[in-house]
Design a protein around this motif. Structure first.
Motif, PDB file in Angstrom:
ATOM      1  N   THR A   1     -36.568 -22.144 -19.400  1.00  0.00           N
ATOM      2  CA  THR A   1     -36.344 -22.068 -17.956  1.00  0.00           C
ATOM      3  C   THR A   1     -35.073 -22.819 -17.610  1.00  0.00           C
ATOM      4  OG1 THR A   1     -38.741 -22.027 -17.588  1.00  0.00           O
ATOM      5  CG2 THR A   1     -37.365 -22.540 -15.687  1.00  0.00           C
ATOM      6  N   VAL A   2     -34.304 -22.275 -16.677  1.00  0.00           N
ATOM      7  CA  VAL A   2     -33.075 -22.944 -16.251  1.00  0.00           C
ATOM      8  C   VAL A   2     -33.067 -23.146 -14.743  1.00  0.00           C
ATOM      9  CG1 VAL A   2     -31.735 -22.022 -18.177  1.00  0.00           C
ATOM     10  CG2 VAL A   2     -31.787 -20.772 -16.005  1.00  0.00           C
ATOM     11  N   GLY A   3     -32.379 -24.181 -14.331  1.00  0.00           N
ATOM     12  CA  GLY A   3     -32.048 -24.378 -12.929  1.00  0.00           C
ATOM     13  C   GLY A   3     -30.597 -23.998 -12.716  1.00  0.00           C
ATOM     14  N   TYR A   4     -30.202 -23.908 -11.457  1.00  0.00           N
ATOM     15  CA  TYR A   4     -28.823 -23.551 -11.131  1.00  0.00           C
ATOM     16  C   TYR A   4     -28.272 -24.528 -10.098  1.00  0.00           C
ATOM     17  CZ  TYR A   4     -29.737 -19.054 -13.391  1.00  0.00           C
ATOM     18  OH  TYR A   4     -30.054 -18.066 -14.298  1.00  0.00           O
TER      19      TYR A   4
ATOM     20  N   ARG B   1     -26.574   2.689  -3.291  1.00  0.00           N
ATOM     21  CA  ARG B   1     -25.653   1.641  -3.701  1.00  0.00           C
ATOM     22  C   ARG B   1     -24.695   2.155  -4.784  1.00  0.00           C
ATOM     23  NH1 ARG B   1     -25.939  -4.253  -4.357  1.00  0.00           N
ATOM     24  NH2 ARG B   1     -24.477  -4.847  -5.991  1.00  0.00           N
ATOM     25  N   LYS B   2     -23.435   1.742  -4.696  1.00  0.00           N
ATOM     26  CA  LYS B   2     -22.418   2.122  -5.683  1.00  0.00           C
ATOM     27  C   LYS B   2     -21.822   0.918  -6.409  1.00  0.00           C
ATOM     28  CE  LYS B   2     -22.614   6.504  -4.501  1.00  0.00           C
ATOM     29  NZ  LYS B   2     -23.252   7.514  -5.399  1.00  0.00           N
ATOM     30  N   LEU B   3     -21.807  -0.234  -5.750  1.00  0.00           N
ATOM     31  CA  LEU B   3     -21.158  -1.416  -6.321  1.00  0.00           C
ATOM     32  C   LEU B   3     -21.948  -1.963  -7.505  1.00  0.00           C
ATOM     33  CD1 LEU B   3     -20.222  -3.259  -3.006  1.00  0.00           C
ATOM     34  CD2 LEU B   3     -18.651  -2.079  -4.549  1.00  0.00           C
ATOM     35  N   PRO B   4     -21.254  -2.524  -8.490  1.00  0.00           N
ATOM     36  CA  PRO B   4     -21.969  -3.105  -9.637  1.00  0.00           C
ATOM     37  C   PRO B   4     -22.750  -4.352  -9.229  1.00  0.00           C
ATOM     38  CG  PRO B   4     -19.627  -3.602  -9.757  1.00  0.00           C
ATOM     39  CD  PRO B   4     -19.797  -2.616  -8.640  1.00  0.00           C
ATOM     40  N   LEU B   5     -23.770  -4.656  -9.999  1.00  0.00           N
ATOM     41  CA  LEU B   5     -24.628  -5.810  -9.780  1.00  0.00           C
ATOM     42  C   LEU B   5     -24.645  -6.639 -11.055  1.00  0.00           C
ATOM     43  CD1 LEU B   5     -26.883  -7.263  -8.032  1.00  0.00           C
ATOM     44  CD2 LEU B   5     -28.514  -5.806  -9.263  1.00  0.00           C
ATOM     45  N   THR B   6     -24.492  -7.965 -10.913  1.00  0.00           N
ATOM     46  CA  THR B   6     -24.555  -8.852 -12.075  1.00  0.00           C
ATOM     47  C   THR B   6     -25.832  -9.675 -12.008  1.00  0.00           C
ATOM     48  OG1 THR B   6     -22.132  -9.001 -12.116  1.00  0.00           O
ATOM     49  CG2 THR B   6     -23.366 -10.607 -13.426  1.00  0.00           C
ATOM     50  N   ILE B   7     -26.583  -9.672 -13.106  1.00  0.00           N
ATOM     51  CA  ILE B   7     -27.825 -10.433 -13.191  1.00  0.00           C
ATOM     52  C   ILE B   7     -27.680 -11.489 -14.277  1.00  0.00           C
ATOM     53  CG2 ILE B   7     -30.309 -10.348 -13.615  1.00  0.00           C
ATOM     54  CD1 ILE B   7     -30.313  -7.464 -12.672  1.00  0.00           C
ATOM     55  N   TYR B   8     -27.916 -12.744 -13.910  1.00  0.00           N
ATOM     56  CA  TYR B   8     -27.840 -13.877 -14.815  1.00  0.00           C
ATOM     57  C   TYR B   8     -29.274 -14.323 -15.122  1.00  0.00           C
ATOM     58  CZ  TYR B   8     -23.155 -13.979 -12.735  1.00  0.00           C
ATOM     59  OH  TYR B   8     -21.902 -13.631 -12.273  1.00  0.00           O
ATOM     60  N   ALA B   9     -29.612 -14.432 -16.395  1.00  0.00           N
ATOM     61  CA  ALA B   9     -30.989 -14.775 -16.755  1.00  0.00           C
ATOM     62  C   ALA B   9     -31.062 -15.230 -18.199  1.00  0.00           C
ATOM     63  CB  ALA B   9     -31.899 -13.567 -16.543  1.00  0.00           C
ATOM     64  N   PRO B  10     -32.125 -15.966 -18.542  1.00  0.00           N
ATOM     65  CA  PRO B  10     -32.348 -16.293 -19.949  1.00  0.00           C
ATOM     66  C   PRO B  10     -32.546 -15.035 -20.787  1.00  0.00           C
ATOM     67  CG  PRO B  10     -33.664 -17.710 -18.521  1.00  0.00           C
ATOM     68  CD  PRO B  10     -33.086 -16.640 -17.653  1.00  0.00           C
ATOM     69  N   HIS B  11     -32.466 -15.209 -22.095  1.00  0.00           N
ATOM     70  CA  HIS B  11     -32.559 -14.095 -23.042  1.00  0.00           C
ATOM     71  C   HIS B  11     -33.837 -13.277 -22.836  1.00  0.00           C
ATOM     72  CE1 HIS B  11     -32.151 -11.854 -26.769  1.00  0.00           C
ATOM     73  NE2 HIS B  11     -33.396 -12.167 -27.049  1.00  0.00           N
TER      74      HIS B  11
ATOM     75  N   TYR C   1     -25.334  -7.664 -17.339  1.00  0.00           N
ATOM     76  CA  TYR C   1     -26.248  -8.751 -17.664  1.00  0.00           C
ATOM     77  C   TYR C   1     -25.483  -9.910 -18.302  1.00  0.00           C
ATOM     78  CZ  TYR C   1     -29.913  -5.240 -17.024  1.00  0.00           C
ATOM     79  OH  TYR C   1     -30.734  -4.261 -16.510  1.00  0.00           O
ATOM     80  N   TYR C   2     -25.786 -11.114 -17.827  1.00  0.00           N
ATOM     81  CA  TYR C   2     -25.202 -12.325 -18.415  1.00  0.00           C
ATOM     82  C   TYR C   2     -26.368 -13.155 -18.947  1.00  0.00           C
ATOM     83  CZ  TYR C   2     -22.518 -16.629 -18.960  1.00  0.00           C
ATOM     84  OH  TYR C   2     -21.908 -17.749 -19.484  1.00  0.00           O
ATOM     85  N   THR C   3     -26.398 -13.383 -20.254  1.00  0.00           N
ATOM     86  CA  THR C   3     -27.465 -14.180 -20.855  1.00  0.00           C
ATOM     87  C   THR C   3     -27.143 -15.663 -20.705  1.00  0.00           C
ATOM     88  OG1 THR C   3     -27.987 -12.448 -22.459  1.00  0.00           O
ATOM     89  CG2 THR C   3     -28.755 -14.673 -22.958  1.00  0.00           C
ATOM     90  N   VAL C   4     -28.008 -16.374 -20.006  1.00  0.00           N
ATOM     91  CA  VAL C   4     -27.786 -17.786 -19.687  1.00  0.00           C
ATOM     92  C   VAL C   4     -28.335 -18.658 -20.821  1.00  0.00           C
ATOM     93  CG1 VAL C   4     -28.335 -19.635 -18.063  1.00  0.00           C
ATOM     94  CG2 VAL C   4     -27.945 -17.308 -17.224  1.00  0.00           C
ATOM     95  N   PRO C   5     -27.534 -19.581 -21.364  1.00  0.00           N
ATOM     96  CA  PRO C   5     -28.055 -20.527 -22.359  1.00  0.00           C
ATOM     97  C   PRO C   5     -29.226 -21.317 -21.782  1.00  0.00           C
ATOM     98  CG  PRO C   5     -25.661 -20.599 -22.289  1.00  0.00           C
ATOM     99  CD  PRO C   5     -26.092 -19.763 -21.119  1.00  0.00           C
ATOM    100  N   GLU C   6     -30.250 -21.514 -22.594  1.00  0.00           N
ATOM    101  CA  GLU C   6     -31.495 -22.092 -22.081  1.00  0.00           C
ATOM    102  C   GLU C   6     -31.639 -23.587 -22.344  1.00  0.00           C
ATOM    103  OE1 GLU C   6     -33.893 -19.669 -24.438  1.00  0.00           O
ATOM    104  OE2 GLU C   6     -33.577 -17.833 -23.269  1.00  0.00           O
TER     105      GLU C   6
ATOM    106  N   VAL D   1     -20.949 -21.915 -10.567  1.00  0.00           N
ATOM    107  CA  VAL D   1     -22.390 -21.912 -10.793  1.00  0.00           C
ATOM    108  C   VAL D   1     -22.651 -22.434 -12.198  1.00  0.00           C
ATOM    109  CG1 VAL D   1     -24.523 -20.570 -10.804  1.00  0.00           C
ATOM    110  CG2 VAL D   1     -22.638 -19.907  -9.281  1.00  0.00           C
ATOM    111  N   VAL D   2     -23.422 -23.501 -12.256  1.00  0.00           N
ATOM    112  CA  VAL D   2     -23.760 -24.126 -13.535  1.00  0.00           C
ATOM    113  C   VAL D   2     -25.267 -23.994 -13.753  1.00  0.00           C
ATOM    114  CG1 VAL D   2     -23.867 -26.321 -14.786  1.00  0.00           C
ATOM    115  CG2 VAL D   2     -21.828 -25.731 -13.462  1.00  0.00           C
ATOM    116  N   ALA D   3     -25.659 -23.622 -14.958  1.00  0.00           N
ATOM    117  CA  ALA D   3     -27.076 -23.560 -15.322  1.00  0.00           C
ATOM    118  C   ALA D   3     -27.422 -24.788 -16.169  1.00  0.00           C
ATOM    119  CB  ALA D   3     -27.377 -22.288 -16.099  1.00  0.00           C
ATOM    120  N   PHE D   4     -28.650 -25.259 -16.026  1.00  0.00           N
ATOM    121  CA  PHE D   4     -29.089 -26.426 -16.792  1.00  0.00           C
ATOM    122  C   PHE D   4     -30.561 -26.259 -17.166  1.00  0.00           C
ATOM    123  CE2 PHE D   4     -29.192 -27.279 -12.227  1.00  0.00           C
ATOM    124  CZ  PHE D   4     -30.502 -27.673 -12.004  1.00  0.00           C
ATOM    125  N   PRO D   5     -30.997 -26.856 -18.277  1.00  0.00           N
ATOM    126  CA  PRO D   5     -32.372 -26.665 -18.736  1.00  0.00           C
ATOM    127  C   PRO D   5     -33.390 -27.400 -17.876  1.00  0.00           C
ATOM    128  CG  PRO D   5     -31.216 -28.204 -20.158  1.00  0.00           C
ATOM    129  CD  PRO D   5     -30.192 -27.652 -19.212  1.00  0.00           C
TER     130      PRO D   5
END
Length: 314
Positions: free
Chosen positions: A148-151, A85-95, A118-123, A137-141
């Motif tokens: 823990t978050v839902g999406y 793989r060469k393409l970048p990957l974005t991972i969204y997750a809590p701290h 890495y994208y740190t998702v507000p919890e 894409v919206v994250a919610f507690p």
């Protein structure tokens, strides 16, 4: 437009078995990309088996840092590395996730062939974590033992439905195509020939919400209002509600109650405890509250566009 497919990769709570993998859902045909939601142990196996493409996977959304929801990332990341793989990957997750994966890769002296962002998702608050011209894409507690978050993934731009009648039969097909995209048709001198709103109406926007590990929480109702498909964990049955409350999980009845109150079109149950060998009982319990219930199963594929245009499943 290609249909948006949701593929179930794993359905088990806590631990995998010979039959069931832990949590993972794959969305395909979003901007010609694949997006993964949660990544339980060994997820690269069902990912590849059920139509995953290492080069099309561009975004991974992690709900929380219990191992059955993220530990498969290490294997998946390495599998993509080994496949060139060469393409970048974005991972969204809590701290905390970025530190964990960085330490593992450093300890093994792994020099990946692609970049991970890495994208740190507000919890603890509602937040937009990704948006382009077609999707948000919206994250919610959620209410669990650790942050823990839902999406919620919502379609921004939707093609219109053309209203065919005796007044529109003479409109050239090329104009119809442009009007479905929301364009007004002008003559060469700039005068209005056809106004798109006179002959078209927008299709309902597609939306999908993912509620992983969570106790019953009525905040979810507002976050998931009128979604096309709601995925909600159903680790337990009502007979074990005390255990569900103790472990901050939900019953099938509680998941169905959330689906009913938020006005979802369809409900997908998953994250089942191993203590129930017959999973049909989850549907039976949920359908007492909500009419359109799917039981997640490894390899199951749901056409979200089709669900968006229907009221209940067969």
């Amino acid at each position: 437009m290609n249909p948006i497919w949701l593929t179930v990769l794993g359905t088990a709570a806590a631990v995998p078995s010979f039959e069931y993998y832990t949590s993972g859902l794959l969305l395909s045909n979003l901007n010609d990309e694949q997006w993964l939601i949660d990544c339980g142990e060994g997820i690269q196996v069902p990912f590849f088996r059920y139509g995953g493409n290492y080069n099309k996977l561009r975004r991974i959304f992690i709900s929380h840092l219990h191992a059955d929801h993220y530990i498969g990332l290490v294997g998946l990341i390495m599998s993509m590395h080994m496949h060139g793989r060469k393409l970048p990957l974005t991972i969204y997750a809590p701290h905390g996730l970025a530190e964990i994966l960085t330490a593992i890769l450093r300890a093994s002296d792994t020099q990946l062939k692609y970049a991970i962002e890495y994208y740190t998702v507000p919890e603890d608050t509602l937040s937009t974590v990704y948006k382009d011209s077609r999707w948000e894409v919206v994250a919610f507690p959620l209410k669990h033992r650790i942050p823990t978050v839902g999406y919620r993934i919502t379609q921004i731009q939707q093609e219109r439905r053309f209203l065919a009648n005796e007044h529109t039969s003479s409109i050239p097909f090329e104009y119809i195509r442009r009007m479905k995209a929301g364009e007004n048709i002008l003559a060469e001198d700039g005068t209005l020939l056809y106004h798109c709103d006179d002959y078209t109406e927008p299709l309902p926007k597609l939306s999908f919400a993912y509620c992983s590990d969570t106790a019953y929480d009525e905040r979810i109702i507002e976050y998931c209002k009128e979604v096309t498909l709601l995925y909600h964990e159903a680790t337990f049955l009502e007979q074990d509600r005390v255990l569900a409350e103790k472990t901050f999980h939900s019953t099938a009845q509680e998941a169905a109650t959330i689906a009913q109150k938020c006005g979802a079109k369809h409900l997908l149950l998953g994250h089942f405890s191993y203590r129930y060998p017959n999973r049909s009982v989850f549907r039976e319990e949920a359908e007492r509250i909500f009419p359109s219930v799917y039981i997640a199963k490894e390899g199951m594929q749901l056409n979200l566009n089709q669900l968006n245009h229907s009221k209940t499943h067969a």
